[in-house]
Design a protein around this motif. Structure first.
Motif, short mmCIF file in Angstrom:
data_model
loop_
_atom_site.label_atom_id
_atom_site.label_comp_id
_atom_site.label_asym_id
_atom_site.label_seq_id
_atom_site.Cartn_x
_atom_site.Cartn_y
_atom_site.Cartn_z
N PRO A 115 0.69 -1.10 -0.27
CA PRO A 115 0.17 0.03 -0.10
C PRO A 115 0.55 1.22 -0.02
CG PRO A 115 -0.84 -1.21 1.65
CD PRO A 115 0.47 -2.18 1.13
N GLU B 256 -0.08 4.62 1.79
CA GLU B 256 -1.19 5.28 2.61
C GLU B 256 1.26 4.32 3.46
OE1 GLU B 256 -2.77 3.42 0.63
OE2 GLU B 256 -3.44 4.89 -0.64
N TRP B 257 1.18 5.54 3.93
CA TRP B 257 2.40 5.22 4.79
C TRP B 257 0.89 4.10 6.19
CZ3 TRP B 257 6.15 9.56 5.85
CH2 TRP B 257 6.67 9.28 4.65
N GLU B 258 0.37 3.97 6.79
CA GLU B 258 -0.81 3.46 8.05
C GLU B 258 -1.11 2.43 7.32
OE1 GLU B 258 -0.74 4.81 10.99
OE2 GLU B 258 0.32 6.34 10.89
N ARG B 259 -1.41 2.10 6.25
CA ARG B 259 -1.75 1.04 6.02
C ARG B 259 -0.54 0.05 5.56
NH1 ARG B 259 -4.67 1.66 0.13
NH2 ARG B 259 -4.82 -1.25 0.20
N GLN B 260 0.56 0.46 5.54
CA GLN B 260 1.34 0.16 5.53
C GLN B 260 2.13 -0.63 6.41
OE1 GLN B 260 5.04 1.95 3.89
NE2 GLN B 260 3.90 2.37 1.94
N LYS B 261 1.87 0.55 7.49
CA LYS B 261 2.13 -0.48 8.93
C LYS B 261 1.46 -1.44 9.81
CE LYS B 261 3.60 3.95 10.10
NZ LYS B 261 3.84 5.35 11.69
N LYS B 262 0.61 -1.92 8.37
CA LYS B 262 -0.95 -2.39 9.32
C LYS B 262 -0.59 -4.27 8.44
CE LYS B 262 -4.69 0.20 10.42
NZ LYS B 262 -6.11 0.89 10.33
N SER B 263 0.11 -3.79 7.41
CA SER B 263 0.62 -4.77 6.42
C SER B 263 1.96 -5.43 6.98
CB SER B 263 0.68 -4.07 5.04
OG SER B 263 -0.48 -4.29 4.37
#
Length: 126
Positions: free
Chosen positions: A116, A118-125
């Protein structure tokens, strides 16, 4: 042991570990209760270094297009664009990779498949 103690002929030592593939290499993985010092994945670190170097060269105007830079580097433009995407990783994820603290599933092949933006979505991934 002392000098007078006979040395046994055979000694068996059991070390629990398993072999896993990580970044195209085989690596020993210890049980969860054993925490060896983590070392950065050299394949990932090298790819990040290349990505940020190429990005800097493009931004500085040394090369007009990715195709031009890829030709100079002797690699396929499609590969270069996939590696350049690594510059879009969240800074804390880059730090985690450089420090060797990323999870075992964070390998270059997985990152090259996309992630992803978006950084926030990356952190979740990750």
């Amino acid at each position: 042991m002392t000098r007078g103690t006979p040395i046994p002929e055979t000694m068996t030592l059991y070390v629990p570990f398993r072999i896993v593939k990580r970044g195209g290499r085989k690596e020993m993985q210890m049980p969860d209760r054993v925490r060896p010092e983590r070392t950065p994945d050299s394949t990932l670190v090298k790819a990040l270094a290349r990505a940020f170097r190429w990005k800097r060269m493009l931004e500085a105007g040394e090369f007009v297009t990715i195709a031009e830079l890829a030709e100079r580097e002797g690699i396929a433009p499609s590969y270069m664009t996939r590696v350049l995407r690594l510059t879009l990783l969240a800074p804390d994820i880059v730090d985690t990779i450089l420090e060797g603290r990323q999870g075992p599933d964070v390998i270059l092949a997985r990152l090259m498949d996309g992630f992803p933006e978006e950084w926030e979505r990356q952190k979740k991934s990750f």
